[in-house]
Design an enzyme around this catalytic site. Structure first.
Site, short mmCIF file in Angstrom:
data_model
loop_
_atom_site.label_atom_id
_atom_site.label_comp_id
_atom_site.label_asym_id
_atom_site.label_seq_id
_atom_site.Cartn_x
_atom_site.Cartn_y
_atom_site.Cartn_z
CG ASP A 63 -1.99 -1.14 1.16
OD1 ASP A 63 -2.19 -1.39 0.02
OD2 ASP A 63 -2.45 -1.48 2.25
CE1 TYR A 124 4.53 -6.11 3.73
CE2 TYR A 124 3.87 -8.44 3.87
CZ TYR A 124 3.86 -7.09 3.17
OH TYR A 124 3.40 -7.18 1.63
#
Length: 287
Positions: A63, A124
């Site tokens: 994003d 992540y």
């Protein structure tokens, strides 16, 4: 989609990284907004002097504002173009791309490789600091400041209930026709010597806003707003809880993407495209 390049084309794997602050996410968008995909595709077209834009497929669409250190993509290039440019392509891209995005490696992909569907996990890291004075100015673009002290042990206790295969609808922004079933393989937090808390989050795949929502729930536990049992209860309820905040994107970095052995790539890609459901539940389309 195909696990192989079309006849006359070569599938090329790209290993890359970027600072997400200056991008409106990975995926190309209408209206001329700057994106990582658009930037790299434009650079490829320019340095190879191509009339056509060759589209990238990425392991994980990030994003706006999210960073990547170990992103992976692939592109199918005409065999003649690849043969002509392969030796100098990496250096030419370095000269053409802005300094907030780098391609580190270009290689012919093995048979069956698909950057998105062949992946077996994505890892992540989310970084947060709770020092009362704020975040080190040199780290401010990659570390979230939380203005209350955080109990890392309580957060790790809460994380245990989220591990495994679940429907993460309570922690995802729903997308039409996409499943929210994921297997969360690792969720752990550790405080470094500098006081920065790093959350490691690894799963077979992630749905939209999943990592940032999970971290938002754990922060609520860490600062004492909720007990360690609360994130698991939210997961079991299966609906969005207004108390679960999607934390800001700049603390999040895609660190690494994992793939199986070369001879298992095609099988993994086919498996990832299958409809997915929990035992006893109706299936839904894979995203």
């Amino acid at each position: 989609m195909s696990d192989e390049a079309a006849p006359g084309f070569v599938r090329v794997r790209l290993d890359l990284s970027y600072d997400g602050a200056g991008f409106h996410g990975w995926a190309k968008q209408a209206g001329g907004r700057r994106t990582v995909q658009g930037e790299i595709e434009d650079a490829l077209r320019t340095v190879t002097r191509s009339q056509e834009t060759y589209e990238l497929t990425v392991a994980g669409r990030t994003d706006a504002g999210v960073h990547a250190r170990g992103q992976v993509a692939h592109v199918d290039l005409p065999a003649g173009l690849w043969a002509e440019h392969r030796e100098k392509l990496l250096k030419r891209l370095a000269g053409r791309l802005a300094k907030d995005v780098r391609v580190w490696r270009l290689s012919e992909a093995p048979a069956g490789f698909d950057a998105r569907f062949s992946a077996i996990w994505r890892r992540y890291a989310y970084r947060v600091a709770d020092h009362p004075g704020g975040v080190d100015p040199l780290l401010r673009g990659h570390v979230l400041w939380h203005d209350r002290p955080l109990d890392v042990d309580a957060m790790n206790e809460a994380a245990q209930a989220l591990l495994g295969e679940h429907d993460f609808a309570a922690y995802c922004k729903k997308r039409e026709g996409a499943t929210t079933i994921r297997t969360l393989q690792e969720l752990s937090l550790a405080r470094g010597a500098d006081g920065v808390i790093t959350a490691t989050v690894r799963a077979d795949a992630f749905c939209h806003n999943m990592v940032r929502s999970l971290i938002g729930a754990l922060l609520f536990v860490g600062d004492g707003h909720r007990g360690p049992e609360w994130p698991g209860k939210v997961l079991a309820a299966g609906v969005r809880d207004s108390a679960v905040h999607v934390v800001r994107p700049h603390g999040l970095t895609l660190e690494e993407v994992g793939y199986p052995a070369d001879d298992l790539l095609a099988a993994r890609s086919r498996q990832a495209r299958n409809r997915r459901s929990l035992p006893g539940a109706a299936g839904c389309a894979a995203c």
